[in-house]
Design an enzyme around this catalytic site. Structure first.
Site, mmCIF file in Angstrom:
data_model
loop_
_atom_site.group_PDB
_atom_site.id
_atom_site.type_symbol
_atom_site.label_atom_id
_atom_site.label_comp_id
_atom_site.label_asym_id
_atom_site.label_seq_id
_atom_site.Cartn_x
_atom_site.Cartn_y
_atom_site.Cartn_z
ATOM 1 C CG ASP A 73 -32.809 -3.938 -14.451
ATOM 2 O OD1 ASP A 73 -32.030 -4.516 -15.223
ATOM 3 O OD2 ASP A 73 -32.558 -3.763 -13.235
ATOM 4 C CD GLU A 142 -26.614 -4.365 -12.752
ATOM 5 O OE1 GLU A 142 -25.483 -4.356 -12.249
ATOM 6 O OE2 GLU A 142 -27.330 -3.327 -12.831
#
Length: 386
Positions: A73, A142
């Site tokens: 991400d 994250e």
């Protein structure tokens, strides 16, 4: 067939995996790994907008198990008009590559994937015995709360694999740790992070009769100035000093002739291993009372400070960096938080990646040489210990 890490990176950049999206990127990685007989499992946690996809993949079940951890991400690109190129299309301009997530941390992930797949292919081609195993632990959240990412996946794979005979023996997390040159800094710990919400209560009234009011803004300004000037500590061997930063001051006052009845502020403290949550909260509360006793203070500690003991596993990896890059490598646990705060509870984890200066920025980019150096370090480590 030898795989070019830039080809992998080009594909990873093309996925608009803004937190917590990332299933398409993880499925792409899964397809790459399955071609080399990795056992793969994609597991999802959370629901709705918080739904997070994670991947655990492993080649061989022998030990030691070298695990590459990370995230697919990325943060949003922001104002697209300020980008020189499409942030989700990799652009190579001379010796620099542009794209959202290259630094944090698709570049490191591409290097780790290429290094692992090429190492396995070379072993097979030369009919050489493969010692140990390689695994990947990847998440798509994250950059967000991390609530349903690496922490949940570690719990899951620990119950299914790690608690038996397949633990992670050493973990490499490709967060952007380097400063001036790739390899100059690695991390074996992280600072903690605690957020505070402070409300100073005053007494509302007309600005023309301020003597009949208590202006909470004046009290707040003095209090925050005091808090920011407190020397929390001098730092430790691997940590910089703890630091407080004010991030917001607000009264929600829509007029200019009323002194408000309250003023709120938000501030964050990044703290080293000299502090814990309770010690910091008690300290801040005691300091606020010096200026005012009518206030409320809420807090949330999103991560605790931790530092792993510097052992042979860490030194072996540092030695590979030095040998490959020909520069001096130091341990410095500066910066923000990362998923290492979850991983270290299960396995020793070292963080090592690209230079962090361009992380999260418009026109995020890195030097091709830096990517190649990162690839060489990852490959050399596998060659040395597997």
């Amino acid at each position: 067939m030898i795989i070019d890490h830039l080809d992998i990176l080009r594909e990873l950049i093309s996925f608009k995996s803004i937190t917590p999206k990332g299933i398409d990127a993880l499925e792409y990685i899964e397809s790459l790994l399955k071609k080399q007989n990795f056992e793969c499992e994609i597991k999802s946690f959370g629901t709705g907008k918080e739904k997070t996809h994670n991947l655990y993949a492993r080649f061989s079940r022998a030990r030691p198990n070298i695990c590459f951890a990370g995230h697919v991400d990325v943060v949003p690109p922001g104002n697209l008009d300020k980008w020189s190129y499409d942030p989700f299309t990799m652009h190579k301009i001379e010796d620099t590559i542009y794209g959202r997530g290259i630094v944090d941390m698709k570049g490191a992930l591409a290097a780790a994937l290429a290094a692992s797949l090429n190492f396995i292919e070379v072993k097979k081609s030369n009919n050489k015995k493969f010692k140990g195993s390689i695994s990947f632990l990847l998440t798509s959240d994250e950059e967000g709360t991390g609530k349903y990412g690496t922490c949940k996946m570690l719990e899951y794979i620990n119950n299914k694999y790690l608690s038996n005979d397949q633990p992670i023996d050493f973990c490499i997390l490709g967060e952007p740790t380097s400063e001036q040159k790739v390899g100059d800094i690695v991390k074996i710990g992280r600072r903690g992070s605690i957020n505070f919400d402070l409300v100073i209560n005053g007494y509302q009234g007309h600005v023309a009769y301020s003597d009949k009011t208590t202006n909470p803004i004046n009290i707040m300004v003095k209090t925050l100035h005091h808090l920011q000037n407190i020397k929390l500590d001098k730092g430790t061997t691997f940590f910089q000093s703890s630091n407080l930063e004010v991030t917001s001051i607000d009264t929600n006052n829509q007029t200019r002739n009323i002194i408000p009845d309250k003023c709120s502020a938000k501030f964050n403290i990044r703290f080293n291993d000299l502090f814990d949550e309770k010690k910091l909260v008690d300290l801040i509360r005691q300091e606020i009372i010096k200026y005012h006793n009518n206030f409320t203070l809420d807090h949330h500690c999103s991560s605790k400070a931790f530092n792993q003991k510097h052992n042979n596993k860490f030194q072996e990896f540092i030695n590979i960096i030095k040998k490959t890059t020909n520069i001096e490598t130091i341990i410095n646990n500066l910066g923000g938080t990362s998923d290492a705060r979850f991983i270290y509870k299960y396995a020793p984890v070292i963080e090592f990646g690209l230079k962090n200066a361009k992380a999260h920025k418009t026109n995020e980019c890195c030097n091709i040489y830096d990517l190649q150096m990162l690839y060489k370090v990852y490959y050399s480590y596998l060659a040395e210990y597997l």
